[in-house]
Design a protein around this motif. Structure first.
Motif, PDB file in Angstrom:
ATOM      1  N   SER A 139       0.824  -1.209   0.000  1.00  0.00           N
ATOM      2  CA  SER A 139       0.000   0.000   0.000  1.00  0.00           C
ATOM      3  C   SER A 139       0.859   1.260   0.000  1.00  0.00           C
ATOM      4  N   ARG A 175      -6.215  -7.021  -4.303  1.00  0.00           N
ATOM      5  CA  ARG A 175      -6.215  -6.045  -3.216  1.00  0.00           C
ATOM      6  C   ARG A 175      -5.697  -4.686  -3.687  1.00  0.00           C
ATOM      7  N   GLU A 176      -4.727  -4.679  -4.589  1.00  0.00           N
ATOM      8  CA  GLU A 176      -4.249  -3.412  -5.153  1.00  0.00           C
ATOM      9  C   GLU A 176      -5.378  -2.696  -5.883  1.00  0.00           C
ATOM     10  N   GLY A 212      -8.102  -1.548  -3.442  1.00  0.00           N
ATOM     11  CA  GLY A 212      -7.632  -0.417  -2.650  1.00  0.00           C
ATOM     12  C   GLY A 212      -7.580   0.878  -3.438  1.00  0.00           C
ATOM     13  N   GLN A 254     -11.602   1.703  -4.440  1.00  0.00           N
ATOM     14  CA  GLN A 254     -12.575   1.966  -3.376  1.00  0.00           C
ATOM     15  C   GLN A 254     -12.224   3.228  -2.603  1.00  0.00           C
ATOM     16  N   SER A 255     -10.947   3.617  -2.629  1.00  0.00           N
ATOM     17  CA  SER A 255     -10.536   4.843  -1.949  1.00  0.00           C
ATOM     18  C   SER A 255     -11.046   6.087  -2.670  1.00  0.00           C
ATOM     19  N   ASP A 261      -6.057   4.823   3.408  1.00  0.00           N
ATOM     20  CA  ASP A 261      -7.045   4.800   2.319  1.00  0.00           C
ATOM     21  C   ASP A 261      -6.932   3.536   1.474  1.00  0.00           C
ATOM     22  N   PHE A 262      -5.755   2.917   1.452  1.00  0.00           N
ATOM     23  CA  PHE A 262      -5.526   1.755   0.594  1.00  0.00           C
ATOM     24  C   PHE A 262      -5.618   0.439   1.356  1.00  0.00           C
ATOM     25  N   LYS A 263      -6.055   0.490   2.589  1.00  0.00           N
ATOM     26  CA  LYS A 263      -6.153  -0.722   3.399  1.00  0.00           C
ATOM     27  C   LYS A 263      -7.274  -1.614   2.876  1.00  0.00           C
ATOM     28  N   THR A 264      -6.989  -2.912   2.747  1.00  0.00           N
ATOM     29  CA  THR A 264      -7.969  -3.881   2.247  1.00  0.00           C
ATOM     30  C   THR A 264      -7.954  -5.126   3.121  1.00  0.00           C
TER      31      THR A 264
END
Length: 285
Positions: free
Chosen positions: A172, A221-222, A225, A228-229, A257-260
């Motif tokens: 992230s 996840r990339e 993240g 969705q942010s 903001d990039f946490k998944t």
């Protein structure tokens, strides 16, 4: 900036890295004259402790709370100066002194690898370059993208390099660097039933765990993240590859903001990707 650094140093020394910056401890007011005011742990202090022991425990808990509070203040101040100029600035803005940062993504977190090098690596990407999001299960697609976009010689910074043990917090940090650098990203592999599951799970996990429920891939996840942010949107395709373009908000994005999540049901994943405008024709469910 000097004031921020001195405060974070003092808070770090007083606090305990095992206490998250978002945790708070209740404080119980004194009820009688002469009683020492003290903070109460979640389960309370054991009865029968001496006054000195209770005082020391209360002081320790208060130090933990104040340390976390100071880290939040430092993070807010440093975030206002994004992009981050150095590792201290980065660690302040991302709460890099907290227990969550030091232990990162659960048991896989590399203690001490706070993500600064991955963030700085993303910042070496030249202007007008394109980052390459890829899957180890589609290495041929990455090679094709390198050839099509960079004649096989991609510049520094455009491919994630953890500079140490990988975990998603460090991953992230690289995405955050792309956001602050306003670097678009190309999806070199499609999101399908294979690429959305971790390759390590395919090789080692029991069959029932080879799903997105518990082993969502780094590529998935990339993409989740970044979209969705709200900091990245789907742009026009390039060489039949999907492109994620940074929005203006990306310049002030935060690491959180990039946490998944580590996993999610595939139908939920598909719904999130559909909502973002991505091509999910390769996904079942």
């Amino acid at each position: 900036m000097g004031g921020c650094i001195s405060r974070i140093s003092a808070a770090h020394q007083a606090g305990d890295d095992r206490i998250s910056s978002h945790e708070q401890v209740e404080r119980r007011p004194a009820t009688t004259r002469g009683t020492i005011r003290q903070a109460s742990a979640p389960n309370g202090l054991p009865p029968g402790r001496s006054l000195a022991e209770r005082t020391k425990a209360a002081a320790t808990i208060q130090a933990h709370w104040h340390g976390g509070q100071q880290r939040d203040i430092n993070a807010s101040e440093a975030q206002g100066h994004a992009p981050y100029r150095n590792e201290t600035h980065y660690k302040m803005a991302t709460n890099g002194y907290s227990g969550e940062a030091l232990h990162a993504d659960g048991p896989h977190g590399p203690r001490g690898n706070n993500g600064w090098l991955a963030y700085a690596w993303a910042h070496t990407a030249p202007r007008n370059s394109l980052a390459l999001l890829h899957s180890f299960q589609r290495k041929d697609k990455l090679a094709e993208a390198k050839q099509a976009l960079y004649n096989g010689a991609e510049p520094d910074g455009v491919i994630y390099a953890p500079n140490g043990t990988h975990d998603m917090r460090v991953n992230s940090a690289w995405m955050l660097g792309l956001a602050h650098n306003q670097t678009p990203a190309v999806m070199t592999a499609e999101l399908d039933d294979v690429t959305v599951v971790r390759s390590s799970a395919r090789n080692h996990a029991p069959v029932e765990e080879q799903t997105t429920d518990s082993n969502l891939s780094a590529l998935a996840r990339e993409v989740v993240g970044m979209t969705q942010s709200g900091h990245f949107r789907v742009g026009d395709p390039l060489h039949e590859m999907q492109v994620l373009v940074p929005n203006p908000s990306a310049a002030k994005a935060t690491l959180n903001d990039f946490k998944t999540p580590f996993g999610m049901p595939q139908d939920e994943l598909k719904r999130k990707l559909d909502d973002a405008g991505l091509n999910t024709s390769g996904l079942s469910g």
